[in-house]
Design a protein around this motif. Sequence first.
Motif, PDB file in Angstrom:
ATOM      1  N   PRO A 231      47.048  41.920  38.516  1.00 59.03           N
ATOM      2  CA  PRO A 231      45.813  41.287  38.208  1.00 59.03           C
ATOM      3  C   PRO A 231      45.348  41.561  36.735  1.00 59.03           C
ATOM      4  O   PRO A 231      44.088  41.358  36.557  1.00 59.03           O
ATOM      5  N   GLU A 232      46.131  42.153  36.261  1.00 58.24           N
ATOM      6  CA  GLU A 232      45.887  42.384  34.709  1.00 58.24           C
ATOM      7  C   GLU A 232      45.181  41.334  34.075  1.00 58.24           C
ATOM      8  O   GLU A 232      45.566  40.146  34.193  1.00 58.24           O
ATOM      9  N   PRO A 233      44.094  41.641  33.167  1.00 52.47           N
ATOM     10  CA  PRO A 233      43.549  42.744  32.783  1.00 52.47           C
ATOM     11  C   PRO A 233      42.662  43.436  33.736  1.00 52.47           C
ATOM     12  O   PRO A 233      42.037  44.585  33.374  1.00 52.47           O
ATOM     13  N   ARG A 234      42.480  42.969  34.990  1.00 53.92           N
ATOM     14  CA  ARG A 234      41.812  43.655  36.090  1.00 53.92           C
ATOM     15  C   ARG A 234      42.682  44.772  36.655  1.00 53.92           C
ATOM     16  O   ARG A 234      43.805  44.797  36.233  1.00 53.92           O
ATOM     17  N   SER A 235      42.046  45.353  37.493  1.00 53.08           N
ATOM     18  CA  SER A 235      42.976  46.209  38.499  1.00 53.08           C
ATOM     19  C   SER A 235      42.376  46.251  39.856  1.00 53.08           C
ATOM     20  O   SER A 235      41.369  45.689  40.186  1.00 53.08           O
ATOM     21  N   LEU A 236      43.139  46.741  40.720  1.00 53.52           N
ATOM     22  CA  LEU A 236      42.889  46.536  42.398  1.00 53.52           C
ATOM     23  C   LEU A 236      41.465  47.289  42.439  1.00 53.52           C
ATOM     24  O   LEU A 236      40.637  46.992  43.205  1.00 53.52           O
ATOM     25  N   GLU A 237      41.658  48.519  41.886  1.00 55.71           N
ATOM     26  CA  GLU A 237      40.242  49.360  41.901  1.00 55.71           C
ATOM     27  C   GLU A 237      38.984  48.912  41.416  1.00 55.71           C
ATOM     28  O   GLU A 237      38.048  49.065  41.945  1.00 55.71           O
ATOM     29  N   LEU A 238      39.230  47.981  40.463  1.00 55.81           N
ATOM     30  CA  LEU A 238      37.934  47.392  39.571  1.00 55.81           C
ATOM     31  C   LEU A 238      37.401  46.071  40.673  1.00 55.81           C
ATOM     32  O   LEU A 238      36.352  46.062  40.782  1.00 55.81           O
ATOM     33  N   ILE A 239      38.442  45.702  41.392  1.00 57.40           N
ATOM     34  CA  ILE A 239      37.743  44.329  42.163  1.00 57.40           C
ATOM     35  C   ILE A 239      37.621  44.719  43.702  1.00 57.40           C
ATOM     36  O   ILE A 239      36.932  43.712  44.181  1.00 57.40           O
ATOM     37  N   PHE A 240      38.030  45.783  43.923  1.00 56.57           N
ATOM     38  CA  PHE A 240      37.906  46.249  45.259  1.00 56.57           C
ATOM     39  C   PHE A 240      36.833  47.251  45.433  1.00 56.57           C
ATOM     40  O   PHE A 240      37.374  48.376  44.795  1.00 56.57           O
ATOM     41  N   THR A 241      36.095  47.492  46.470  1.00 55.98           N
ATOM     42  CA  THR A 241      35.341  48.759  46.750  1.00 55.98           C
ATOM     43  C   THR A 241      36.237  49.496  47.496  1.00 55.98           C
ATOM     44  O   THR A 241      37.554  48.917  48.059  1.00 55.98           O
ATOM     45  N   PRO A 242      36.288  50.814  47.584  1.00 59.43           N
ATOM     46  CA  PRO A 242      37.242  51.432  48.602  1.00 59.43           C
ATOM     47  C   PRO A 242      37.403  50.930  49.833  1.00 59.43           C
ATOM     48  O   PRO A 242      38.575  51.015  50.367  1.00 59.43           O
ATOM     49  N   PRO A 243      36.302  50.771  50.696  1.00 60.22           N
ATOM     50  CA  PRO A 243      36.579  50.423  51.743  1.00 60.22           C
ATOM     51  C   PRO A 243      37.259  48.760  51.952  1.00 60.22           C
ATOM     52  O   PRO A 243      38.287  48.591  52.627  1.00 60.22           O
TER      53      PRO A 243
END
Length: 343
Positions: free
Chosen positions: A13-25
């Motif tokens: 997903p660069e320049p995003r990250s999975l942690e950026l686009i998803f909440t922990p749940p």
Amino acid sequence: MPDKDLPLVISAPEPRSLELIFTPPQLARFRAKYRIVETTADGVAKLPADVLAQARYIVGQPPISSETLGQMTALRCVFNVESNLLNNMPYETLFARGIHVVTTGLVFAEPVAELGLAMALNLARDIVDADLAFRRGEELWGGDGNQTARLLSGANVGIIGFGDLGRALNRLLTGFRTRTKVFDPWLPPSILIDNGVEPASLDDVLTSSDFVFVVASVTSENQGFLGADAFASMRRGAAFILLSRAGVVDFNALMAAVKSGHIVAASDVFPEEPPARDHPVRSLPGFLRSSHRAGALDIAFKRMGDMVLEDMDLIDRGLPPLRSKRAERETVSRMRSKPVDRN
């Protein structure tokens, strides 16, 4: 269910990250429901043949060659989470195979529209410069500080481009009772009329508006199409607000029009980001600057996760994606936007 039986997702997903686009749940749900292979954009083509063959989804916008796509026999959808459609994959083949290409750009429409409204109000009332003068003890009181002030309420407004961002901006402007004209050559007049705006030519938008908002994407046909002649045709003192991509304007001509005092301007985007420390735009009076931050709100990024998960669930059940915006065969190859290189 064993992990090897879970649907496979290639995550790049660069320049995003999975942690950026998803909440922990959300991320926990994503990892529980799918087998995720994480890589870089350039690493997709180097993945093992069995991974490419099993991939049901791609999260990201990596370059994909015809050869690589040929190995991806199970692919159903590419989720572009950068939201600029790049001409970096064989779209005709994707469409011919019934593979969806979707973007999550809708999440940015409201945040960018709100900043655009704030910019327009600032240009109308000189809020930032008045605050800076106050800090220096050089403020002007009452009417003396309003020599160039005007109202956005009831003003003539022009919008260039009327996609998701243009429509979000128009919804905000309805509360100001603006008389709004729109130029968008990709839309029939009836769609504009149904949204309560007046279809208009580019010349009419430029010459008749007190505020001009530019929210058009960069395409192969419109790069730099707003140049010196366009700015010269605008009303003296009009405000020009650039919210989409700097590639649609001749930026030097825009700065010259502001420097001459003919118009004032605001921009959240620039031809090179960040501009050089000595770039003239940094110190140009009459130019309001924002560092490509209009849409970069955490709430917007997290909405991407919702869209991706809901559309994956639909596709898993044999239904089409509905939350994300699907790329169109006739227009996708015309897009020329550069991806954002920072979160």
